[in-house]
Design an enzyme around this catalytic site. Structure first.
Site, PDB file in Angstrom:
ATOM      1  N   GLU A  55       2.725   9.386  -5.270  1.00  0.00           N
ATOM      2  CA  GLU A  55       3.988  10.116  -5.078  1.00  0.00           C
ATOM      3  C   GLU A  55       3.798  11.601  -5.393  1.00  0.00           C
ATOM      4  OE1 GLU A  55       3.358   7.429  -6.887  1.00  0.00           O
ATOM      5  OE2 GLU A  55       5.141   6.234  -7.281  1.00  0.00           O
ATOM      6  N   CYS A  78       6.320   4.625 -11.119  1.00  0.00           N
ATOM      7  CA  CYS A  78       6.233   4.389 -12.566  1.00  0.00           C
ATOM      8  C   CYS A  78       7.384   5.084 -13.288  1.00  0.00           C
ATOM      9  CB  CYS A  78       4.883   4.833 -13.103  1.00  0.00           C
ATOM     10  SG  CYS A  78       4.521   6.569 -12.881  1.00  0.00           S
ATOM     11  N   CYS A  87       6.616   9.064 -12.129  1.00  0.00           N
ATOM     12  CA  CYS A  87       6.884   9.441 -10.738  1.00  0.00           C
ATOM     13  C   CYS A  87       8.362   9.299 -10.392  1.00  0.00           C
ATOM     14  CB  CYS A  87       6.051   8.588  -9.801  1.00  0.00           C
ATOM     15  SG  CYS A  87       4.306   8.955  -9.947  1.00  0.00           S
ATOM     16  N   TRP A 173     -33.309 -14.499   6.294  1.00  0.00           N
ATOM     17  CA  TRP A 173     -31.914 -14.317   5.949  1.00  0.00           C
ATOM     18  C   TRP A 173     -31.107 -15.499   6.440  1.00  0.00           C
ATOM     19  CZ3 TRP A 173     -30.545 -10.606   2.714  1.00  0.00           C
ATOM     20  CH2 TRP A 173     -31.366  -9.484   2.596  1.00  0.00           C
TER      21      TRP A 173
HETATM   22 ZN   LIG Z   1       3.380   7.189 -10.979  1.00  0.00          ZN
END
Ligand SMILES: [Zn+2]
Ligand SMILES: NC(=O)c1ccc[n+]([C@@H]2O[C@H](COP(=O)([O-])OP(=O)(O)OC[C@H]3O[C@@H](n4cnc5c(N)ncnc54)[C@H](OP(=O)(O)O)[C@@H]3O)[C@@H](O)[C@H]2O)c1
Length: 366
Positions: A55, A78, A87, A173
């Site tokens: 953000e 957050c 944020c 392989w």
């Molecule tokens: Zn944040």
């Protein structure tokens, strides 16, 4: 052409987050798109732990013009003061009018707080657009934040009859180039790569990431109860990536000192005779290893699966059959269940065809 709507911008935010997988450590991958008057004015991705959140990058790009905009964020913004200010506060300060969130913060202690903070300030918030894709994208972060133990992806490349090598031990392989490229991308996307000591002794693998473009090397983790690992093994001597050897109290202190001198980190998990895998998972979690790619062999794969430490199984199959009974090592060597109804079963199965190889992946049902 894609229709332009909420989903259009959110899937761009998810695409950006997806590209950062593997480089954010124990942090989530997050993308953000800020849209105003029909145009994108800010894009942001969280790139590394300790650096700006998605953000913040997107709003910095918008350069003070986000008033009345819509922000699309793949994870709930957050609300706490961590390494950076929250944020949610920044979205409020910038005058964003509407926030569309793909999924809530997985941590129950903070879930919903970011959304509540935005709503209290009169911002319109919608949660759940493309939620399942967003949750899947952060499955490693979610497991680690909730349990403090690493998310384990078991990967194996075997023949159609489930063999990792022939009865003489030849294994190069099995899978095709397309499958091997995916394996190296998987290495880049995990913080640790784990093998049993027999695999180191048999194959002397370097366990590094080798892609067309440079990638990140995970920490190499060897499960070795008595420190049988050779001092000249690549993972001990090549300095390509850090190496952790998980052992027991019964290991020889002289060998232990020699490994430490060679730069290997020793983790002691249990008294023996074998490494206590539960203690190992906790110790690796404490070392902030939030995700592990488990690459065998069959004995360690079986033990990890049987004990419920495997979160995702990714099996590559090549169109080869080698037989060989017990002499040829298989993907899962463990005592096994008696009845079919007790089988370890995968759900959410996905099948991908890669040329002449097939990849089958799923989640073991707990
Ligand atoms: Zn944040
Ligand atoms: N083709 C492929 O992609 C591929 C990938 C990997 C391996 N392989 C093949 O697989 C073979 C090796 O497989 P493997 O099954 O013999 O060995 P492994 O899984 O690599 O190692 C098993 C060893 O890990 C140690 N260990 C310590 N604690 C343990 C615990 N709690 N549970 C389980 N194991 C624990 C044990 O030895 P200690 O008790 O001495 O510690 C055990 O014998 C090799 O032939 C290799 O070529 C092939």
């Amino acid at each position: 052409m894609d229709k332009m709507n909420d989903e259009f911008y959110m899937s761009l935010a998810l695409d950006m987050a997806e590209r950062a997988q593997g480089q954010t450590g124990i942090n989530p991958v997050v993308g953000c798109v800020v849209v105003k008057d029909g145009a994108m004015i800010g894009l942001g991705t969280h790139l590394q732990r300790g650096t700006g959140h998605a953000e913040v990058h997107a709003l910095n790009m918008a350069a003070g013009k986000a008033q009345g905009s819509t922000a699309y964020v793949t994870l709930e913004p957050c609300s706490h003061y961590g390494k950076t200010p929250p944020c949610s506060q920044r979205l409020i300060d910038e005058g964003v009018a509407r926030v569309v969130v793909a999924c809530e913060d997985p941590n129950p202690q903070v879930a919903g707080r970011g959304v509540a903070m935005l709503r209290e300030q009169g911002i319109e918030v919608e949660v759940g657009l493309l939620r399942s894709r967003a949750l899947r994208l952060n499955e490693k972060f979610i497991k680690y934040i909730l349990t403090k133990q690493p998310f384990v992806t078991l990967k194996s490349a075997s023949t159609l009859d489930g063999k990792l090598a022939t009865r003489t031990g030849d294994s190069k392989w099995i899978s095709n180039g397309q499958a091997r490229e995916i394996v190296h991308t998987l290495r880049h996307r995990h913080q640790g790569i784990m093998v049993g000591v027999n695999t180191v002794i048999a194959d002397n693998p370097s366990l590094t990431t080798r892609m067309e473009v440079p990638g990140l090397n995970p920490v190499r983790i060897v499960i070795d109860s008595t420190l049988r690992i050779p001092l000249d093994a690549s993972v001990v001597s090549d300095k390509q990536a850090p190496t952790i050897v998980v052992t027991t109290e019964s290991a020889d202190p002289v060998k232990r000192a020699a490994l430490t001198d060679a730069g290997v980190q020793i983790v002691v998990s249990g008294a023996g005779p074998r490494v206590d895998l539960q203690a190992a998972m906790m110790a690796l979690g404490e070392l902030e290893i939030g995700s592990i790619l488990l690459e065998g062999g069959g004995t360690l794969n079986g033990a990890m699966l049987e004990n419920g430490f495997v979160d995702r199984v990714i099996l590559f199959f090549a169109p080869k059959i080698v037989g060989g009974g017990v002499a040829a090592p298989g993907t899962f060597d463990f005592p096994g269940v008696e009845l079919m109804r007790d089988a370890i079963t995968l759900e959410g199965l996905e099948v991908e065809v890669l040329g002449d190889n097939v990849c089958i992946s799923g989640t073991p049902i707990r």
